[in-house]
Design a protein around this motif. Structure first.
Motif, short mmCIF file in Angstrom:
data_model
loop_
_atom_site.label_atom_id
_atom_site.label_comp_id
_atom_site.label_asym_id
_atom_site.label_seq_id
_atom_site.Cartn_x
_atom_site.Cartn_y
_atom_site.Cartn_z
N ARG A 28 0.90 -1.34 0.19
CA ARG A 28 0.03 0.19 -0.14
C ARG A 28 0.94 1.31 0.02
O ARG A 28 1.84 1.61 0.98
N ILE A 30 1.39 5.46 -0.61
CA ILE A 30 0.52 6.71 -0.83
C ILE A 30 1.56 7.73 -1.05
O ILE A 30 2.83 7.93 -0.43
N LYS A 58 -1.95 5.29 -3.73
CA LYS A 58 -2.91 6.57 -3.75
C LYS A 58 -2.10 8.07 -3.98
O LYS A 58 -1.03 8.09 -3.19
N VAL A 60 -2.15 11.72 -3.54
CA VAL A 60 -2.80 12.69 -2.69
C VAL A 60 -2.33 13.96 -3.04
O VAL A 60 -0.93 14.38 -2.98
N SER A 96 -6.69 8.61 -6.84
CA SER A 96 -6.46 9.98 -6.19
C SER A 96 -7.28 10.57 -5.30
O SER A 96 -8.50 10.20 -4.98
N GLN A 97 -6.89 11.58 -4.62
CA GLN A 97 -7.60 12.29 -3.50
C GLN A 97 -6.96 13.66 -3.51
O GLN A 97 -5.83 13.97 -3.45
N ILE A 120 -2.39 8.98 6.09
CA ILE A 120 -1.56 7.88 6.18
C ILE A 120 -2.19 6.79 6.65
O ILE A 120 -2.19 5.37 6.19
N TRP A 123 -5.13 4.66 4.96
CA TRP A 123 -4.47 3.95 3.76
C TRP A 123 -3.75 2.80 4.35
O TRP A 123 -3.51 2.08 3.24
N ALA A 125 -0.61 2.58 4.95
CA ALA A 125 0.65 2.63 4.26
C ALA A 125 1.68 1.73 4.71
O ALA A 125 2.14 1.80 5.77
N VAL A 128 5.57 5.75 2.19
CA VAL A 128 4.93 7.16 1.97
C VAL A 128 6.13 7.97 1.20
O VAL A 128 7.22 7.92 1.55
#
Length: 301
Positions: A28, A30, A58, A60, A96-97, A120, A123, A125, A128
């Protein structure tokens, strides 16, 4: 009214993320960018490679980009840029965010420290990524500061206590930049994006306000004289490829020795396009073996 609509869009997006299965054993990742284009520009090639293997990525945007254009501003621009990164994410195969903070007004406040910690954690994560805290733009710098602050707080139970703390500190990374002081970007990880570069371009192509109109630094003269018209899709795409090809090939050449170290002499020497990352010492410090697990691309044919 427009701001309320944008907030509703972002809330619905967050609800969708909470509903996702987070226990499938996949990585995962981010990535935080200051504006709706930064995370995409810096990491889209690597994001595509993770996504192709089924890992969850993801991207952000910490601010909504509402002053990031020479001709437009405010709520309509924020909505436009949120739609752009959503379209980009669809092309990349990621999520996306956009956080509803005004462009140019991000501060490394306690409120925002908690916000980044929350995002964080939600998600869950493993990795990161964000800007380094040394940059020409204050929003970029403060994203880096907030990343550093969150690198400890994500595992502390009694801050943001309504979201469970992470049991294991993620690996925190900086994306590349060219700034030399207080020290230059020094990558620990280099990824060949030769096989994902065209898909990265597919995504960036959707960021029209920035990729083709120049964002806050653009002008009517720039659009008219420098950029092929929207009606000529082939010329536009070729223009975008020249610009980004130069950027990614320059990164590959600059860090050729690291590519060879990670991929071996033959493959590392042949890499045309690359994205690179530096380990932030405030998070978990991965061993070389763990880096290969988190970036499972080095054995690809």
């Amino acid at each position: 009214m427009i701001r309320s609509i944008l907030s509703l869009i972002l809330c619905l997006s967050a609800f969708t993320l909470h509903a996702e299965d987070k226990g499938d054993g996949k990585l995962r990742i981010i990535v935080f960018g200051a504006h709706p284009d930064d995370a995409e520009y810096k990491t889209a090639g690597t994001a595509v490679k993770w996504a192709r293997q089924g890992h969850h990525v993801k991207l952000v945007s910490v601010t909504n980009g509402d002053i990031g254009h020479w001709k437009e501003a405010g709520g309509p621009l924020a909505l436009r840029r949120a739609a752009e990164v959503a379209a980009c994410a669809k092309k990349l195969g990621v999520t996306s965010q956009v956080l509803d903070i005004h462009d140019g007004e991000l501060m490394p406040s306690l409120e925002n420290r908690k916000l980044i910690t929350r995002v964080i954690r939600e998600w869950k994560a493993d990795i990161v990524i964000a800007h380094r805290p040394w940059d020409y733009h204050p929003d970029h710098r403060y994203v880096g500061v907030l990343l550093q602050d969150a690198a400890f707080m994500v595992t502390v139970p009694f801050i943001v206590p309504d979201v469970p703390p992470l049991k294991k500190n993620p690996v925190f990374l900086y994306s590349s930049d060219g700034f030399q002081k207080p020290y230059p970007f020094t990558p620990d990880i280099a990824v060949s994006v030769d096989d994902s570069f065209e898909q990265k371009l597919d995504g960036i192509h959707e960021l029209t306000s920035q990729a083709y109109e120049g964002g806050a630094s653009g002008s009517a003269e720039y659009v008219e004289k420098e950029v092929p018209p929207a009606s000529d899709e082939t010329a536009r795409r070729a223009w975008l490829k020249r610009r980004w090809g130069a950027r990614q090939s320059s990164e590959a050449e600059k860090y050729r020795a690291l590519l060879i170290k990670l991929y071996g002499e033959e493959k590392g020497s042949a890499v045309k396009y690359a994205e690179t990352f530096e380990v932030c010492e405030y998070g978990r410090r991965p061993s070389p073996a763990e880096i290969r697990q988190l970036f499972p691309f080095y054995g690809e044919k």
